[in-house]
Design a protein around this motif. Sequence first.
Motif, PDB file in Angstrom:
ATOM      1  N   LEU A 325     -10.113  -6.532  -2.086  1.00  0.00           N
ATOM      2  CA  LEU A 325      -9.253  -7.575  -1.534  1.00  0.00           C
ATOM      3  C   LEU A 325      -8.357  -8.184  -2.608  1.00  0.00           C
ATOM      4  CD1 LEU A 325     -11.749  -9.323   0.922  1.00  0.00           C
ATOM      5  CD2 LEU A 325      -9.738  -7.957   1.522  1.00  0.00           C
ATOM      6  N   SER A 326      -8.861  -8.303  -3.823  1.00  0.00           N
ATOM      7  CA  SER A 326      -8.059  -8.850  -4.929  1.00  0.00           C
ATOM      8  C   SER A 326      -6.868  -7.946  -5.220  1.00  0.00           C
ATOM      9  CB  SER A 326      -8.920  -9.005  -6.181  1.00  0.00           C
ATOM     10  OG  SER A 326      -9.945  -9.956  -5.969  1.00  0.00           O
ATOM     11  N   GLN A 327      -7.096  -6.619  -5.187  1.00  0.00           N
ATOM     12  CA  GLN A 327      -6.007  -5.678  -5.422  1.00  0.00           C
ATOM     13  C   GLN A 327      -4.955  -5.768  -4.326  1.00  0.00           C
ATOM     14  OE1 GLN A 327      -7.735  -1.775  -5.783  1.00  0.00           O
ATOM     15  NE2 GLN A 327      -9.054  -2.352  -7.500  1.00  0.00           N
ATOM     16  N   LEU A 328      -5.410  -5.869  -3.089  1.00  0.00           N
ATOM     17  CA  LEU A 328      -4.467  -5.966  -1.971  1.00  0.00           C
ATOM     18  C   LEU A 328      -3.672  -7.256  -2.021  1.00  0.00           C
ATOM     19  CD1 LEU A 328      -6.765  -4.585   0.885  1.00  0.00           C
ATOM     20  CD2 LEU A 328      -4.789  -3.432  -0.132  1.00  0.00           C
ATOM     21  N   GLU A 329      -4.328  -8.351  -2.348  1.00  0.00           N
ATOM     22  CA  GLU A 329      -3.653  -9.638  -2.429  1.00  0.00           C
ATOM     23  C   GLU A 329      -2.651  -9.655  -3.576  1.00  0.00           C
ATOM     24  OE1 GLU A 329      -6.852 -12.375  -2.740  1.00  0.00           O
ATOM     25  OE2 GLU A 329      -7.414 -12.245  -0.617  1.00  0.00           O
ATOM     26  N   ALA A 330      -3.005  -9.036  -4.703  1.00  0.00           N
ATOM     27  CA  ALA A 330      -2.090  -8.981  -5.844  1.00  0.00           C
ATOM     28  C   ALA A 330      -0.838  -8.169  -5.493  1.00  0.00           C
ATOM     29  CB  ALA A 330      -2.800  -8.361  -7.050  1.00  0.00           C
ATOM     30  N   ALA A 331      -1.048  -7.045  -4.794  1.00  0.00           N
ATOM     31  CA  ALA A 331       0.091  -6.220  -4.388  1.00  0.00           C
ATOM     32  C   ALA A 331       0.976  -6.958  -3.394  1.00  0.00           C
ATOM     33  CB  ALA A 331      -0.419  -4.914  -3.771  1.00  0.00           C
ATOM     34  N   GLU A 332       0.348  -7.692  -2.502  1.00  0.00           N
ATOM     35  CA  GLU A 332       1.093  -8.465  -1.505  1.00  0.00           C
ATOM     36  C   GLU A 332       1.940  -9.536  -2.168  1.00  0.00           C
ATOM     37  OE1 GLU A 332      -0.105  -9.992   2.925  1.00  0.00           O
ATOM     38  OE2 GLU A 332      -1.353 -10.711   1.278  1.00  0.00           O
ATOM     39  N   GLN A 333       1.373 -10.203  -3.168  1.00  0.00           N
ATOM     40  CA  GLN A 333       2.110 -11.237  -3.891  1.00  0.00           C
ATOM     41  C   GLN A 333       3.264 -10.636  -4.698  1.00  0.00           C
ATOM     42  OE1 GLN A 333      -0.815 -13.303  -6.224  1.00  0.00           O
ATOM     43  NE2 GLN A 333      -1.855 -14.185  -4.434  1.00  0.00           N
ATOM     44  N   ALA A 334       3.014  -9.473  -5.306  1.00  0.00           N
ATOM     45  CA  ALA A 334       4.059  -8.824  -6.097  1.00  0.00           C
ATOM     46  C   ALA A 334       5.247  -8.446  -5.221  1.00  0.00           C
ATOM     47  CB  ALA A 334       3.499  -7.583  -6.785  1.00  0.00           C
ATOM     48  N   ASP A 335       4.966  -7.912  -4.027  1.00  0.00           N
ATOM     49  CA  ASP A 335       6.047  -7.563  -3.097  1.00  0.00           C
ATOM     50  C   ASP A 335       6.824  -8.797  -2.674  1.00  0.00           C
ATOM     51  OD1 ASP A 335       5.758  -4.863  -3.076  1.00  0.00           O
ATOM     52  OD2 ASP A 335       4.560  -4.756  -1.260  1.00  0.00           O
ATOM     53  N   ALA A 336       6.110  -9.885  -2.438  1.00  0.00           N
ATOM     54  CA  ALA A 336       6.758 -11.119  -1.998  1.00  0.00           C
ATOM     55  C   ALA A 336       7.675 -11.676  -3.082  1.00  0.00           C
ATOM     56  CB  ALA A 336       5.697 -12.153  -1.622  1.00  0.00           C
TER      57      ALA A 336
END
Length: 350
Positions: A325-336
């Motif tokens: 979940l941390s990896q997914l959240e980090a990727a989501e934030q980077a895209d944003a």
Amino acid sequence: MIRSPALCWAILFSFSQMTVVWIGAVGAPQSQGLMMTTTNKIKQPELALEFDMELERGDMKGAMKAAGATSGDLWSVPIKDIRILPNFNVRVKNERYHARVRNIANSMLQEGFKKDKPLSGIVLKDPATGEDVIFMYGGHRRFEGVHLANSEGAEIKNVPMVIAPRGTTIEDLTADLVTGNNGDALEPFEIAITAKRLLGFGWEIPAIAKRLDFTETYINDLLMLMESPRALRDMVQRDEVAASTAIELLHTHGAKAAEILQNGLVRAQAAGKTRVTPKFVPGAVYKKAVQKSAPVLVSTLKNLREDPGYAQLSMPFQIKLVELLSQLEAAEQADAQQGLEAPTTTGEKG
């Protein structure tokens, strides 16, 4: 345009399993016909992956005068005096290539040879006679198109040409195959041939990527395609599979990718298709289902952390869940933050 005599320069490179064919000045350019195997399956002729020929720069003004060429903003050169730089063209002569030549010829029958789309040429010494010769290195489909149009009634005798300026190197001409085709860009396989030639000249991957304006990752992928089995390369050249699909399978399956694609082509043809798309390769259905279900799976994982039974899960499983979940959240934030989508393997620009 520079019109002073150019200095002599020698360029060395090597053909890969090819014999140099000296193409005469008179008549239509030689075509790269399809060869037939004993099984009657069309075998795509292998292009010259490397280019090796000793060339000597000639006197541009002398050659143009001898040919009776005239100049304005461009040189107007008699077709009969133009030779093709042998095996330099990297465009694959498949059905799409010949269809484009046909369209160009149709246009020329109606409108002639458009001056805003000149051929690219260079004046070199004929190694046999020592005379100055005008060679074409860019605009092969237009050159074939004008011969085709003339065979059908057009009377185009001269064509516009831009001559490479003094100091031009073979590396410049090779890179121009990619960077000079902005109107009708090369296909990935054709870019791959160009990258391989530059590699053969001693260029490093970062330099090739910078000169051709692609990422280093993409150049490495293209070179991997060049190193793949001949059967796979033939499929890409015949347009039976996209280069991006072939590259993806090479990453996953290595040399076995050729067999997988051949089997995929059989399934595609049974379904009435002529190309292998991802849905015809093993694992495609499962991968598509996973991609389609991914948003729901991620949402379920997030909700699981709030479920009363979460504390009953084993600690190793909880740790793996938190890391995922941390990896997914980090990727989501980077895209944003960047507003960027992840790059694909198809034509990554630098």
